[in-house]
Design a protein around this motif. Structure first.
Motif, mmCIF file in Angstrom:
data_model
loop_
_atom_site.group_PDB
_atom_site.id
_atom_site.type_symbol
_atom_site.label_atom_id
_atom_site.label_comp_id
_atom_site.label_asym_id
_atom_site.label_seq_id
_atom_site.Cartn_x
_atom_site.Cartn_y
_atom_site.Cartn_z
ATOM 1 N N MET A 1 -23.017 26.305 26.082
ATOM 2 C CA MET A 1 -21.966 25.346 25.763
ATOM 3 C C MET A 1 -22.495 23.926 25.944
ATOM 4 N N GLU A 2 -22.221 23.075 24.998
ATOM 5 C CA GLU A 2 -22.692 21.688 25.043
ATOM 6 C C GLU A 2 -21.827 20.872 26.013
ATOM 7 N N ALA A 3 -22.503 20.057 26.818
ATOM 8 C CA ALA A 3 -21.775 19.207 27.771
ATOM 9 C C ALA A 3 -21.020 18.118 27.014
ATOM 10 N N LEU A 4 -19.815 17.849 27.458
ATOM 11 C CA LEU A 4 -19.017 16.785 26.856
ATOM 12 C C LEU A 4 -19.426 15.455 27.470
ATOM 13 N N THR A 5 -19.587 14.457 26.634
ATOM 14 C CA THR A 5 -19.909 13.115 27.125
ATOM 15 C C THR A 5 -18.972 12.108 26.473
ATOM 16 N N PRO A 6 -18.672 11.025 27.196
ATOM 17 C CA PRO A 6 -17.837 9.976 26.605
ATOM 18 C C PRO A 6 -18.514 9.365 25.384
ATOM 19 N N ARG A 7 -17.701 8.945 24.450
ATOM 20 C CA ARG A 7 -18.217 8.246 23.270
ATOM 21 C C ARG A 7 -18.539 6.807 23.661
ATOM 22 N N PRO A 8 -19.654 6.278 23.204
ATOM 23 C CA PRO A 8 -19.950 4.871 23.499
ATOM 24 C C PRO A 8 -19.131 3.954 22.605
ATOM 25 N N ILE A 9 -18.706 2.834 23.166
ATOM 26 C CA ILE A 9 -18.024 1.817 22.373
ATOM 27 C C ILE A 9 -18.583 0.456 22.768
ATOM 28 N N GLY A 84 -16.191 8.858 33.206
ATOM 29 C CA GLY A 84 -15.888 9.484 31.919
ATOM 30 C C GLY A 84 -16.375 10.923 31.851
ATOM 31 N N LEU A 85 -17.565 11.171 32.364
ATOM 32 C CA LEU A 85 -18.093 12.540 32.411
ATOM 33 C C LEU A 85 -17.190 13.431 33.266
ATOM 34 N N TRP A 86 -16.765 12.906 34.404
ATOM 35 C CA TRP A 86 -15.888 13.662 35.295
ATOM 36 C C TRP A 86 -14.550 13.958 34.613
ATOM 37 N N LEU A 87 -13.970 12.941 33.955
ATOM 38 C CA LEU A 87 -12.697 13.150 33.258
ATOM 39 C C LEU A 87 -12.812 14.277 32.235
ATOM 40 N N LEU A 88 -13.904 14.282 31.486
ATOM 41 C CA LEU A 88 -14.085 15.311 30.460
ATOM 42 C C LEU A 88 -14.325 16.693 31.067
ATOM 43 N N GLN A 89 -14.930 16.743 32.256
ATOM 44 C CA GLN A 89 -15.081 18.034 32.940
ATOM 45 C C GLN A 89 -13.715 18.576 33.351
ATOM 46 N N GLN A 90 -12.848 17.675 33.801
ATOM 47 C CA GLN A 90 -11.521 18.080 34.265
ATOM 48 C C GLN A 90 -10.574 18.378 33.105
ATOM 49 N N MET A 91 -10.664 17.556 32.052
ATOM 50 C CA MET A 91 -9.738 17.655 30.918
ATOM 51 C C MET A 91 -10.522 17.488 29.615
ATOM 52 N N PRO A 92 -11.176 18.545 29.154
ATOM 53 C CA PRO A 92 -12.030 18.438 27.967
ATOM 54 C C PRO A 92 -11.299 18.035 26.697
ATOM 55 N N GLU A 93 -9.976 18.131 26.713
ATOM 56 C CA GLU A 93 -9.205 17.754 25.522
ATOM 57 C C GLU A 93 -9.060 16.244 25.365
#
Length: 117
Positions: A1-9, A84-93
């Motif tokens: 499974m690919e790790a989720l990362t925040p999108r850069p802006i 951001g990485l932590w948020l996506l680990q907790q709530m991938p949606e």
């Protein structure tokens, strides 16, 4: 499974987003109180200083409940990336963005009245 990362802006892209007709993202600033005193982000933010995560950690699910995109902000973009990485680990949606270069990039590229430190 690919790790989720925040999108850069980039700072200019965030400025455009905040000025256009799209709904504003939820802005989360993870800097410490003294940093906010030096250079406030010129919009309403949730202030979640990382050193005091015990004070806001339990409220994260409620704060994210409306489904708005989240843009995380810090001084240079590193601490915000970690949150951001932590948020996506907790709530991938979630749709999570990281302000590249942080408030410093905002000062350089968007609003020089925001002090650099």
């Amino acid at each position: 499974m690919e790790a989720l990362t925040p999108r850069p802006i980039q700072a200019r892209d965030l400025q455009s987003w905040l000025q256009d007709d799209r709904p504003d993202p939820l802005l989360v600033d993870v800097r410490e109180d003294a940093e906010l005193d030096l250079a406030r982000f010129p919009a309403d933010v949730l202030h979640w200083p990382l050193s005091r995560s015990d004070a806001w950690l339990e409220s994260v699910p409620q704060q994210m409940a409306d489904g708005r995109p989240v843009v995380v902000i810090c001084h240079a973009g590193v601490r915000s990336l970690h949150l951001g990485l932590w948020l996506l680990q907790q709530m991938p949606e979630l749709e999570v963005w990281n302000l590249e270069g942080g408030i410093d990039a905002w000062s350089v590229h968007v609003d020089s009245s925001v002090p650099r430190y």
